[in-house]
Design a protein around this motif. Structure first.
Motif, PDB file in Angstrom:
ATOM      1  N   LEU A 189      61.514  -9.433   1.221  1.00 36.04           N
ATOM      2  CA  LEU A 189      62.292  -8.813   1.783  1.00 36.04           C
ATOM      3  C   LEU A 189      60.173  -7.527   2.157  1.00 36.04           C
ATOM      4  CD1 LEU A 189      64.835  -6.623   1.118  1.00 36.04           C
ATOM      5  CD2 LEU A 189      64.555  -7.965   2.630  1.00 36.04           C
ATOM      6  N   LYS A 190      59.428  -7.708   0.674  1.00 36.71           N
ATOM      7  CA  LYS A 190      58.227  -7.365   0.498  1.00 36.71           C
ATOM      8  C   LYS A 190      57.385  -7.820   1.787  1.00 36.71           C
ATOM      9  CE  LYS A 190      58.463  -6.725  -3.736  1.00 36.71           C
ATOM     10  NZ  LYS A 190      58.507  -6.366  -4.911  1.00 36.71           N
ATOM     11  N   ALA A 191      57.381  -9.102   1.153  1.00 35.54           N
ATOM     12  CA  ALA A 191      56.868 -10.270   2.194  1.00 35.54           C
ATOM     13  C   ALA A 191      57.082 -10.249   3.623  1.00 35.54           C
ATOM     14  CB  ALA A 191      57.221 -11.629   2.111  1.00 35.54           C
ATOM     15  N   MET A 192      58.398 -10.092   3.703  1.00 34.82           N
ATOM     16  CA  MET A 192      58.730  -9.992   5.615  1.00 34.82           C
ATOM     17  C   MET A 192      57.667  -8.314   6.047  1.00 34.82           C
ATOM     18  SD  MET A 192      62.925 -10.868   5.801  1.00 34.82           S
ATOM     19  CE  MET A 192      63.572  -9.863   6.228  1.00 34.82           C
ATOM     20  N   GLY A 193      58.249  -7.351   5.540  1.00 36.99           N
ATOM     21  CA  GLY A 193      57.595  -5.717   6.220  1.00 36.99           C
ATOM     22  C   GLY A 193      55.760  -6.277   5.845  1.00 36.99           C
ATOM     23  N   GLY A 194      55.505  -7.346   5.511  1.00 32.91           N
ATOM     24  CA  GLY A 194      54.079  -7.207   5.602  1.00 32.91           C
ATOM     25  C   GLY A 194      53.940  -8.278   6.946  1.00 32.91           C
ATOM     26  N   GLU A 195      54.290  -8.740   6.691  1.00 35.83           N
ATOM     27  CA  GLU A 195      54.270  -9.920   8.306  1.00 35.83           C
ATOM     28  C   GLU A 195      54.593  -9.675   9.017  1.00 35.83           C
ATOM     29  OE1 GLU A 195      53.682 -13.888   9.759  1.00 35.83           O
ATOM     30  OE2 GLU A 195      53.493 -12.966   7.849  1.00 35.83           O
ATOM     31  N   ALA A 196      55.504  -8.653   9.342  1.00 38.16           N
ATOM     32  CA  ALA A 196      55.774  -8.266  10.346  1.00 38.16           C
ATOM     33  C   ALA A 196      54.289  -7.299  11.237  1.00 38.16           C
ATOM     34  CB  ALA A 196      57.041  -6.801  10.616  1.00 38.16           C
ATOM     35  N   VAL A 197      53.716  -6.007   9.879  1.00 34.53           N
ATOM     36  CA  VAL A 197      52.673  -5.331  10.224  1.00 34.53           C
ATOM     37  C   VAL A 197      51.196  -7.051  10.558  1.00 34.53           C
ATOM     38  CG1 VAL A 197      50.578  -4.372   9.103  1.00 34.53           C
ATOM     39  CG2 VAL A 197      53.132  -3.992   9.029  1.00 34.53           C
ATOM     40  N   ARG A 198      51.078  -8.083  10.014  1.00 35.92           N
ATOM     41  CA  ARG A 198      50.334  -8.344  10.441  1.00 35.92           C
ATOM     42  C   ARG A 198      50.692  -9.247  11.708  1.00 35.92           C
ATOM     43  NH1 ARG A 198      48.519 -13.624  11.004  1.00 35.92           N
ATOM     44  NH2 ARG A 198      50.850 -14.560  10.887  1.00 35.92           N
ATOM     45  N   LEU A 199      51.664  -9.660  12.017  1.00 33.88           N
ATOM     46  CA  LEU A 199      51.949  -9.990  13.555  1.00 33.88           C
ATOM     47  C   LEU A 199      52.056  -8.579  14.781  1.00 33.88           C
ATOM     48  CD1 LEU A 199      54.763 -12.434  12.958  1.00 33.88           C
ATOM     49  CD2 LEU A 199      53.301 -13.077  13.905  1.00 33.88           C
ATOM     50  N   LEU A 200      52.042  -7.727  14.372  1.00 33.52           N
ATOM     51  CA  LEU A 200      51.654  -6.999  15.113  1.00 33.52           C
ATOM     52  C   LEU A 200      50.534  -6.244  15.877  1.00 33.52           C
ATOM     53  CD1 LEU A 200      53.415  -4.377  17.152  1.00 33.52           C
ATOM     54  CD2 LEU A 200      53.647  -3.242  14.496  1.00 33.52           C
ATOM     55  N   SER A 201      49.737  -6.470  14.081  1.00 38.28           N
ATOM     56  CA  SER A 201      47.818  -6.372  14.330  1.00 38.28           C
ATOM     57  C   SER A 201      47.419  -6.922  15.316  1.00 38.28           C
ATOM     58  CB  SER A 201      47.609  -6.172  12.962  1.00 38.28           C
ATOM     59  OG  SER A 201      47.342  -7.074  12.401  1.00 38.28           O
ATOM     60  N   GLU A 202      47.847  -8.525  15.318  1.00 38.90           N
ATOM     61  CA  GLU A 202      46.975  -9.374  15.114  1.00 38.90           C
ATOM     62  C   GLU A 202      47.634  -8.843  17.082  1.00 38.90           C
ATOM     63  OE1 GLU A 202      48.558 -12.915  14.720  1.00 38.90           O
ATOM     64  OE2 GLU A 202      46.837 -13.206  12.635  1.00 38.90           O
TER      65      GLU A 202
END
Length: 368
Positions: free
Chosen positions: A326-339
């Motif tokens: 779950l923590k990795a999923m939250g972090g990856e969502a931010v990374r995709l969004l920031s890109e």
């Protein structure tokens, strides 16, 4: 209609077509306002920004044109024009009549916050009642009125194609966590293969000898949880078991609903030998009922969860479950969004993170 003219620090604010105009209508431009009012583009910009040196008759003419065209200022675009707020929103579903999931939301939020620190963004979290008739509009208002540059949607909002299309039509940058159904393929997203997760936990129990299973599901319409049930059914078909070898009842992902459903499941005759729960909170509720009925776990009944939250390791016996990062999923969502916000990214991407069955003491071999 009341028009709000908001002063900006730089340039002119973008204009946004009102929601009630429909998504098929062309979004007017500042040039449309200029043509209708009979003045130059720069004058329209000065009026919309509340600038000086505009005669009152001209100002009234521009505002009348804006009202006729049914415009309003887009606060998100104004924020970007002024350098951006660097603010992201994490939208979580809530049920005002039930206790919250003990870890799911906080784990997503923690992972997102950590990535925001790395990427130079700030995060705020909003809980929206998923059954409220105005829920969709609430999410849209969060995106447009809170000066955020992007929004992360979680289930069931990430499943809602209409919501996603409305937000995209308004220029909102989006990322989705565990989307399903119509939400798939519309925005960048991250999740696990939920169907495979359900298959793997069921297959594990079936290989232990269990042949009569019960599935304690989540809220109907949560498509990621429904995919887990699809996986359970696939595992049973692979073993040649009939449909009536699986008993299904839905709850709402809470400890209480797990307890209530387990009461009914464990009173059946014949009783299922294993309970597969849609998350760890429901599994903990089922475990409490088994103890109260004097049943041995896993001797009399096996119980499994999903998510691998902290509660799964501290109950007794500790829960066999499916690890969802779950923590990795939250972090990856931010990374995709920031890109996306910074101009990167091509086609919409779905990042599938690995899951695994975590074997603990709540599930054991069964001999009929």
């Amino acid at each position: 209609m009341r028009l709000l003219a908001v002063a900006g620090a730089m340039g002119h604010p973008e204009i946004m077509w009102r929601p009630d105009q429909g998504l098929s209508a062309r979004k007017p431009t500042i040039d449309d306002v200029a043509r209708l009012s009979g003045v130059g583009r720069t004058t329209v910009s000065r009026v919309l920004n509340g600038g000086p040196n505009v005669r009152e008759p001209v100002r009234r003419k521009v505002l009348e044109a804006v009202q006729t065209l049914d415009y309003r200022v887009n606060p998100q675009a104004r924020s970007l024009a002024g350098g951006g707020s660097r603010m992201l929103a994490l939208v979580l579903a809530s049920d005002l009549d039930a206790e919250p999931n003990s870890f799911y939301a906080s784990a997503l939020e923690l992972g997102a916050v950590r990535q925001c620190l790395h990427s130079g963004f700030q995060l705020f979290t909003r809980h929206v009642p998923q059954d409220d008739p105005a829920a969709i509009q609430q999410v849209i208002d969060i995106a447009l009125n809170q000066r955020c540059q992007g929004v992360i949607l979680t289930p069931p909002f990430s499943d809602n194609a209409d919501l996603i299309q409305q937000l995209r039509a308004r220029g909102v940058h989006l990322a989705a966590i565990s989307p399903g159904g119509g939400g798939l393929g519309l925005v960048d997203a991250v999740g696990i293969d939920d169907e495979a997760g359900g298959h793997d936990i069921a297959r594990y129990l079936l290989e232990l000898g269990h042949r009569h299973l019960a599935y304690l599901g989540g809220i109907a319409g949560h498509l990621s949880a429904e995919s887990r049930l699809d996986g359970v059914r696939r595992a049973m078909r692979e073993m040649g078991l009939p449909d009536d070898a699986l008993t299904v009842e839905r709850g709402d992902f809470t400890f209480r609903s797990g307890s209530l459903i387990a009461e009914r499941m464990l009173a059946l005759s014949p009783r299922p030998s294993a309970l597969i729960c849609a998350n760890d909170d429901m599994a903990a509720g089922a475990l409490s009922v088994a103890h109260a009925r004097g049943l041995q776990v896993p001797g009399d009944v096996s119980i499994s969860g999903f998510d691998d939250t902290p509660v799964s390791a501290i109950v007794w016996p500790p829960l066999t479950t499916v690890h969802q990062p779950l923590k990795a999923m939250g972090g990856e969502a931010v990374r995709l969004l920031s890109e996306r916000i910074t101009g990167g990214g091509g086609d919409w991407a779905f990042r599938t993170l690995p899951h695994s069955v975590v074997v603990r003491e709540s599930a054991g071999a069964w001999e009929a």
